[in-house]
Design an enzyme around this catalytic site. Sequence first.
Site, PDB file in Angstrom:
ATOM      1  N   PHE A 135       0.813  -1.219   0.000  1.00  0.00           N
ATOM      2  CA  PHE A 135       0.000   0.000   0.000  1.00  0.00           C
ATOM      3  C   PHE A 135       0.845   1.267   0.000  1.00  0.00           C
ATOM      4  O   PHE A 135       0.381   2.331  -0.404  1.00  0.00           O
ATOM      5  CB  PHE A 135      -0.966  -0.001   1.197  1.00  0.00           C
ATOM      6  CG  PHE A 135      -0.382   0.442   2.504  1.00  0.00           C
ATOM      7  CD1 PHE A 135      -0.580   1.736   2.977  1.00  0.00           C
ATOM      8  CD2 PHE A 135       0.353  -0.438   3.293  1.00  0.00           C
ATOM      9  CE1 PHE A 135      -0.065   2.146   4.187  1.00  0.00           C
ATOM     10  CE2 PHE A 135       0.868  -0.036   4.504  1.00  0.00           C
ATOM     11  CZ  PHE A 135       0.671   1.259   4.962  1.00  0.00           C
ATOM     12  N   LYS A 136       2.098   1.165   0.439  1.00  0.00           N
ATOM     13  CA  LYS A 136       2.956   2.357   0.492  1.00  0.00           C
ATOM     14  C   LYS A 136       3.150   2.975  -0.892  1.00  0.00           C
ATOM     15  O   LYS A 136       3.422   4.167  -1.023  1.00  0.00           O
ATOM     16  CB  LYS A 136       4.321   2.009   1.095  1.00  0.00           C
ATOM     17  CG  LYS A 136       4.272   1.261   2.427  1.00  0.00           C
ATOM     18  CD  LYS A 136       3.831   2.127   3.569  1.00  0.00           C
ATOM     19  CE  LYS A 136       3.673   1.348   4.859  1.00  0.00           C
ATOM     20  NZ  LYS A 136       4.894   1.051   5.577  1.00  0.00           N
ATOM     21  N   ASP A 137       3.009   2.149  -1.951  1.00  0.00           N
ATOM     22  CA  ASP A 137       3.176   2.664  -3.314  1.00  0.00           C
ATOM     23  C   ASP A 137       2.169   3.765  -3.641  1.00  0.00           C
ATOM     24  O   ASP A 137       2.480   4.671  -4.415  1.00  0.00           O
ATOM     25  CB  ASP A 137       3.017   1.540  -4.345  1.00  0.00           C
ATOM     26  CG  ASP A 137       4.210   0.604  -4.380  1.00  0.00           C
ATOM     27  OD1 ASP A 137       5.343   1.075  -4.179  1.00  0.00           O
ATOM     28  OD2 ASP A 137       3.998  -0.600  -4.592  1.00  0.00           O
ATOM     29  N   LEU A 186       3.840   6.691  -2.146  1.00  0.00           N
ATOM     30  CA  LEU A 186       5.255   6.890  -2.471  1.00  0.00           C
ATOM     31  C   LEU A 186       5.547   6.880  -3.965  1.00  0.00           C
ATOM     32  O   LEU A 186       6.685   7.061  -4.378  1.00  0.00           O
ATOM     33  CB  LEU A 186       6.104   5.859  -1.733  1.00  0.00           C
ATOM     34  CG  LEU A 186       6.278   6.217  -0.248  1.00  0.00           C
ATOM     35  CD1 LEU A 186       6.885   5.064   0.535  1.00  0.00           C
ATOM     36  CD2 LEU A 186       7.131   7.473  -0.096  1.00  0.00           C
TER      37      LEU A 186
END
Length: 496
Positions: free
Chosen positions: A110-112, A115
């Site tokens: 989910f960080k994508d 980010l």
Amino acid sequence: MKYRSTRGSKENTLNAPAAIIQGLAQDGGLYVPLAFPKANFKLEDLPKLSYKQISAMIISLFFDDFSKEQIKSAVINAYSEQWDDRSIVPIEKHDDNFYMELFHGPTLAFKDIALQMLPQLMTRAVQIKKIDRDIIILTATSGDTGTASMRGFANQNGTQVIVFYPEGGVSPVQLKQMLSQRGNNLRAIAIKGNFDDAQTEVKKIFNDKTFRTKLNQNGFQFSSANSMNIGRLVPQISYYLYTYGQLVRRQEIKLGDKVNFAVPTGNFGDILAGYYAKKLGLPINKLVCASNENNVLTDFFNNGVYDKRRKFHLTNAPAMDILVSSNLERLLFDLYQEDSQEIASLMNQLTQRGHYQVSGEVFSKMQDIFAAAFASEDEVKAEIKRIYDYDRYVIDPHTAVGSYVAHQYQQKSKDKTPMVIVSTASPYKFPETVYTAITGRECPQTGVAAIKKLHDELGGQLSIGVRALFDHEPHKEMIIDPSNMEAEISSILNLK
């Protein structure tokens, strides 16, 4: 829009580009809007909008110093061919609950979502502020932030990324991803300790005035890719709005119906984005805070006491192996009616004594909005198996934490509100645990070999992001003591 620190005066503000570049406030606090914005959309708009349109809408609402053209190009660059699903956030229905899949980006987590966007915002912020220093992205990671920030900032002119992660505290696939990222501006370094040790030292380095001066003299400036950075947090609001709109569009709910979101969380950024979506008017009934055995947040929401003085567990959901949840500070700032002195006092108590207790009034507010529980390692594996046996849907251990806690909440509370489980990572990022959970047998391999083993069991086609794990050989791991982090940064940057 102006931003202030959670620990500072409301007279001391920055605009959005400056807040994004700086990352962490110099007084140790986190940047929040001086005045929380009013929604620039109507609820009935959401079902008609694509993910990119909702993202642009949220970015323009919180970061109005950027031009429409800058925001449009940022969104296009952030959400294009590096995603393996054109919708960006597909929503699956299993066992009468909805799984919001946030792992279709290049690093499978989910960080994508944030980010891939943050580097776009950062480069445009540097142009707006006419900064002539290189930006040093200094970040502590429990696994996914490191990989996603390195992937997002790889070979971006005027930036360098230095990531610190806990030795032995990330999964084999997470480690391979970090050590395999290609880019002449990237460094990933292990520390002897846990994530909290890395995060504490990063905050200390950020707040070291002497070191900051030395950086500036050498033509550098710190920023962060952690969810401490407001430019990382705000893009996460979008997927709550998008998911609600899609559920209405699919006629799973009616416009105006309330929904619950179960969020597996460690550093509290993902669930805070849901809280901000609720503040914007999204009809959220409960935000269910799901923890692993490092259940400091569970205890906090159930008794009002935040106490980090406990055993630290290395679990099969390692991205949540955290005892100091940085973003909780932003929630408390809001619930304490923006009393920065009270927040500074609470955070000082946490640093000095290892614990603090919120007021009865704040505790009451928390209980109205949040529910909280945790899952053990065995419960994580059992939940992966339960969901798989139901209809062959495969979830990763972190999603399993959210799914288990959601299921328990529904059974105990009898709450019939539709439930969305935030699915934070691909099962192929944690193949060892998923393989064991599904088959009942220990996985004989780790890392990429375990991905092959799991794929043999599941069949189907591997996504582009998973296939990329087979392509690059990792660099040799470097391990240092946390006390040497500042010296290592000096060495990397050749500070004089």
